[in-house]
Every structure is written in structure tokens, then in C-alpha cells.
Design a protein around this motif. Structure first.
Motif, PDB file in Angstrom:
ATOM      1  N   CYS A   7     -30.491  81.249 -40.162  1.00  0.00           N
ATOM      2  CA  CYS A   7     -30.210  80.241 -39.139  1.00  0.00           C
ATOM      3  C   CYS A   7     -30.668  80.757 -37.771  1.00  0.00           C
ATOM      4  O   CYS A   7     -30.427  81.913 -37.424  1.00  0.00           O
ATOM      5  N   CYS A  10     -26.738  80.724 -35.790  1.00  0.00           N
ATOM      6  CA  CYS A  10     -25.587  81.555 -36.187  1.00  0.00           C
ATOM      7  C   CYS A  10     -26.005  82.747 -37.056  1.00  0.00           C
ATOM      8  O   CYS A  10     -25.159  83.532 -37.471  1.00  0.00           O
ATOM      9  N   CYS A  22     -29.254  74.846 -41.646  1.00  0.00           N
ATOM     10  CA  CYS A  22     -28.097  75.713 -41.892  1.00  0.00           C
ATOM     11  C   CYS A  22     -26.842  74.854 -42.057  1.00  0.00           C
ATOM     12  O   CYS A  22     -26.797  73.708 -41.588  1.00  0.00           O
ATOM     13  N   CYS A  24     -24.357  75.060 -40.378  1.00  0.00           N
ATOM     14  CA  CYS A  24     -23.859  74.745 -39.021  1.00  0.00           C
ATOM     15  C   CYS A  24     -24.694  73.649 -38.374  1.00  0.00           C
ATOM     16  O   CYS A  24     -24.414  73.233 -37.260  1.00  0.00           O
TER      17      CYS A  24
HETATM   18 ZN   LIG Z   1     -26.147  78.303 -38.570  1.00  0.00          ZN
END
Ligand SMILES: [Zn+2]
Ligand SMILES: Cc1ncc(COP(=O)(O)O)c(C=O)c1O
Length: 368
Positions: A7, A10, A22, A24
């Protein structure tokens, strides 16, 4: 570990080559953990797969190729070379991303009894459709309602199912990502492996110029896959001590669609209500990779240029009259070079490569 898909925000790693973002929500990036070694270049192959040893996630026996890459660097004037990406099999540089992406996942998708989906303003859709056809894979391509006629026809001739979506470019992406049974979304803008295929362009430019990189490279930029991939390729060569320094990468945008230019120059950007630029492949007013592009361009000590409609049109015509029939979107890069020459931000003495990204036969413009 030869590579990681990580990612960009993160740093979580992804274990699947099918992942396009990702958990996230941020974009993923491919990182290779080995040096580029000249002796590992497959000298007998004249194409992207000359660099097969630097794409460790691709199984050689599963490569889907249409003869992409190793495009000619044509000397245009004393220090200016045009890299003819318009001579790729489907008429644009996108084939570098498609060959890498489809080679990596066609078996997995087929095994799951699925098909692939993609969203594109035209060129990437045509390219993914062609490689899917070669792999015997079903493809569903989502396009904006006002997609250029020749690109739309090309996608259909390759046998893909085409879905026209009204509204902005992000609506097209939303539709393509909507979960459906058997659907594997491989959207080229987000998918880290498509972008990673662009590393091959950096390797080629360096090798074709005798491993002496040019001082400046001009690229048209919209979603940023070309820009990010090419920067990563040159970075890899620098880190491997194959070349001494990064070339100056110049990101070229249109006045209407210039979010990167504005962010890079710390200016605010309000997109126009309607985009009607003749550079119809450059439409990402709110690109999901914007933060990543800015980071890459700053780290690479690059630059950004914005050109007006009349500059694009005049350059498009000028190039055609000198025998280079490219898309107006591709003419943006040469228009930006000329603008920098005029403003004395570039000089004729600098060895320069201008990437001509797509073929003129795809334009909807009519000669007057
Ligand atoms: Zn991420
Ligand atoms: C001909 C042409 N040039 C340049 C670009 C810009 O590439 P990117 O979206 O990776 O920035 C595109 C993208 O569609 C294109 O089709």
C-alpha cells in the motif's frame, strides 16, 4: 523475497496479484527487491519480454504477447528523439501494462470461471480487450458515453462487451467496480501490475540510447500510470547503478485537465464543468493516483507543464505534417517541450525524448 505489492499509504502488503487496492482504500504499488543487471536482458527478444527477468511475478509460460514494446526511438532533430509508442500492437503505450497484467492473471481468472472488467476512456480499454482476446478471456469494458468512435469500434472488434456509462469519468469506474458474479475488476488506473508494466519503457529508453539516459523526457499525463511506472523504472536503474542519474521527467497536461500540474506548482485547480479538449484521452480531473504522482514527481526532481488547446492543435498538425500521425493527446508532450523551449525552461542542446503515446488513426478530428 523478489517483489512486494504494498500500500502506498499504510504500507500493508497484499498477497494477491488480483488486488487492485489496499484494504484501507489507497493505491497499491509494486516494489522489486533486486538489482537490474544488463546481463539478464534477453537480447534475442525485441519487445517488453526482453525484460522478463525483471518482472518476477510473471510465469514465462503464461505470457500473453502481441509483440508490444521495443518501439523505435526516432531522431527528430539534433537532440530530440520521438519514442514511437503509437507503433504498439493496439496503437498505444497501454500494451505494456496489458501484457504484464493479463499475463499475470489470465490463468487465475479462468480457473475461477470468471471474466475481467475494466474502465477506460478508450485506449486502455482497447488494449485490455486485445490481450483478453489473445488469452481467450472474457472482458467487459466500461467506457464514457462520449468515447471516441474509432476506439469504441476497436474494443468491439476485439470481441469485448462494451458498456457505455453516462456522467463523469469516476461514474464509469464505479460501474466497472460494482460486484457481479464472476467479475474480476482489473481497472488499469488502479491495478499496480498494469502500472508496473510501464517500467519496461524506462528500461528501453535507457538501453536504446546506449545506457546514457537523456536529460529530459516528456510524457502526457492523465491518470498517471505512465508517469509513475516510468519513474519507477528509471529509479530502479539508478539504484542498480546502471545509469548515473534520473532524467528530468516532465509531466505534460492540458489546461482543462491539469490537477497534477496545479498541485505540483502549489496552485489551486478547479476543473471546467465540461471537458471538450481535443486531447480526449486526458480526462482524469480527479485522478485516484494524484498523491502518488506528486510524490513520485517531487522525489524524481521532475517538472510539470500545462498547454493550451491551440498549442495542442497546432502541434498535432505540425507533427502530422512531418509524418508523425499521433493522437492530439500525444501531441501534448511535444507542445509542452516547445513551450519550455520558448520560455527558456529547456534548451535545444539538451538530449530529449518525447514519448508519442498513441496513434493518430484513433482521432475523431476531421482535416479542414
Ligand atoms: Zn493501505
Ligand atoms: C494516448 C494517451 N496518452 C497519454 C495518456 C495518459 O496516460 P496516463 O493515464 O497513464 O497518465 C493516455 C491515457 O489514456 C493516452 O491514451
Amino acid at each position: 523475497m523478489k517483489y512486494e505489492i504494498k500500500c502506498s499509504k499504510c504500507s500493508r502488503t497484499s498477497s494477491s496479484v488480483l488486488a487492485f487496492k489496499c484494504s484501507c482504500g489507497s493505491p497499491l504499488e509494486t516494489h522489486v527487491h533486486f538489482n537490474f543487471e544488463k546481463k539478464k536482458v534477453r537480447k534475442q527478444d525485441y519487445g517488453v519480454w526482453r525484460y522478463v527477468n525483471f518482472f518476477p511475478y510473471v510465469k514465462e509460460k503464461e505470457i500473453i504477447s502481441l509483440g508490444e514494446g521495443w518501439t523505435p526511438p526516432v531522431k527528430f532533430s539534433d537532440n530530440v528523439y520521438f519514442k514511437l509508442e503509437n507503433s504498439n500492437p493496439t496503437g498505444s503505450f497501454k500494451d505494456r501494462g496489458s501484457t504484464v497484467l493479463i499475463s499475470t492473471l489470465h490463468k487465475l481468472v479462468k480457473k475461477a470461471g470468471g471474466y475481467i472488467s475494466e474502465d477506460s476512456s478508450g485506449n486502455a480499454g482497447a488494449s485490455i480487450a486485445a490481450y483478453a482476446a489473445r488469452a481467450g478471456l472474457k472482458a467487459k469494458i466500461y467506457v464514457p458515453e462520449k468515447v471516441s468512435g474509432p476506439k469504441f469500434n476497436q474494443i468491439q472488434f476485439y470481441g469485448a462487451e462494451v458498456v457505455k456509462v453516462s456522467g463523469g469519468r469516476s461514474r464509469v469506474a464505479e460501474e466497472a467496480q460494482k460486484a457481479e458474479k464472476g467479475k474480476f475488476y482489473v481497472g488499469h488506473i488502479l491495478h499496480p501490475l498494469f502500472r508496473d508494466g510501464m517500467r519496461s519503457l524506462a528500461y528501453e529508453i535507457a538501453e536504446q540510447l546506449g545506457w546514457h539516459v537523456p536529460e529530459r523526457i516528456y510524457l502526457p499525463v492523465s491518470a498517471g500510470t505512465l508517469l509513475s511506472g516510468v519513474i519507477n523504472g528509471f529509479k530502479h536503474l539508478v539504484e542498480s547503478d546502471v545509469i548515473e542519474a534520473m532524467p528530468k521527467i516532465v509531466a505534460c497536461q492540458t489546461q482543462q485537465v491539469s490537477p497534477l500540474y496545479h498541485r505540483f506548482k502549489n496552485l489551486s485547480y478547479t476543473p471546467p464543468e465540461r471537458i471538450n479538449s481535443i486531447a480526449d484521452a486526458l480526462v482524469s480531473v480527479n485522478p485516484p493516483l494524484l498523491n502518488l504522482m506528486v510524490k513520485h514527481l517531487r522525489e524524481a526532481n521532475g517538472d510539470a507543464v500545462m498547454v493550451e488547446e491551440d498549442e495542442i492543435f497546432n502541434t498535432f498538425k505540425e507533427l502530422a505534417r512531418k509524418g508523425f500521425f499521433v493522437e492530439p493527446s500525444s501531441a501534448v508532450a511535444y507542445a509542452a517541450y516547445k513551450k519550455q523551449l520558448k520560455n527558456k525552461e529547456a534548451s535545444k542542446g539538451c538530449k530529449t525524448v518525447v514519448v508519442l503515446t498513441g496513434i493518430g488513426l484513433k482521432t475523431m478530428l476531421k482535416p479542414s
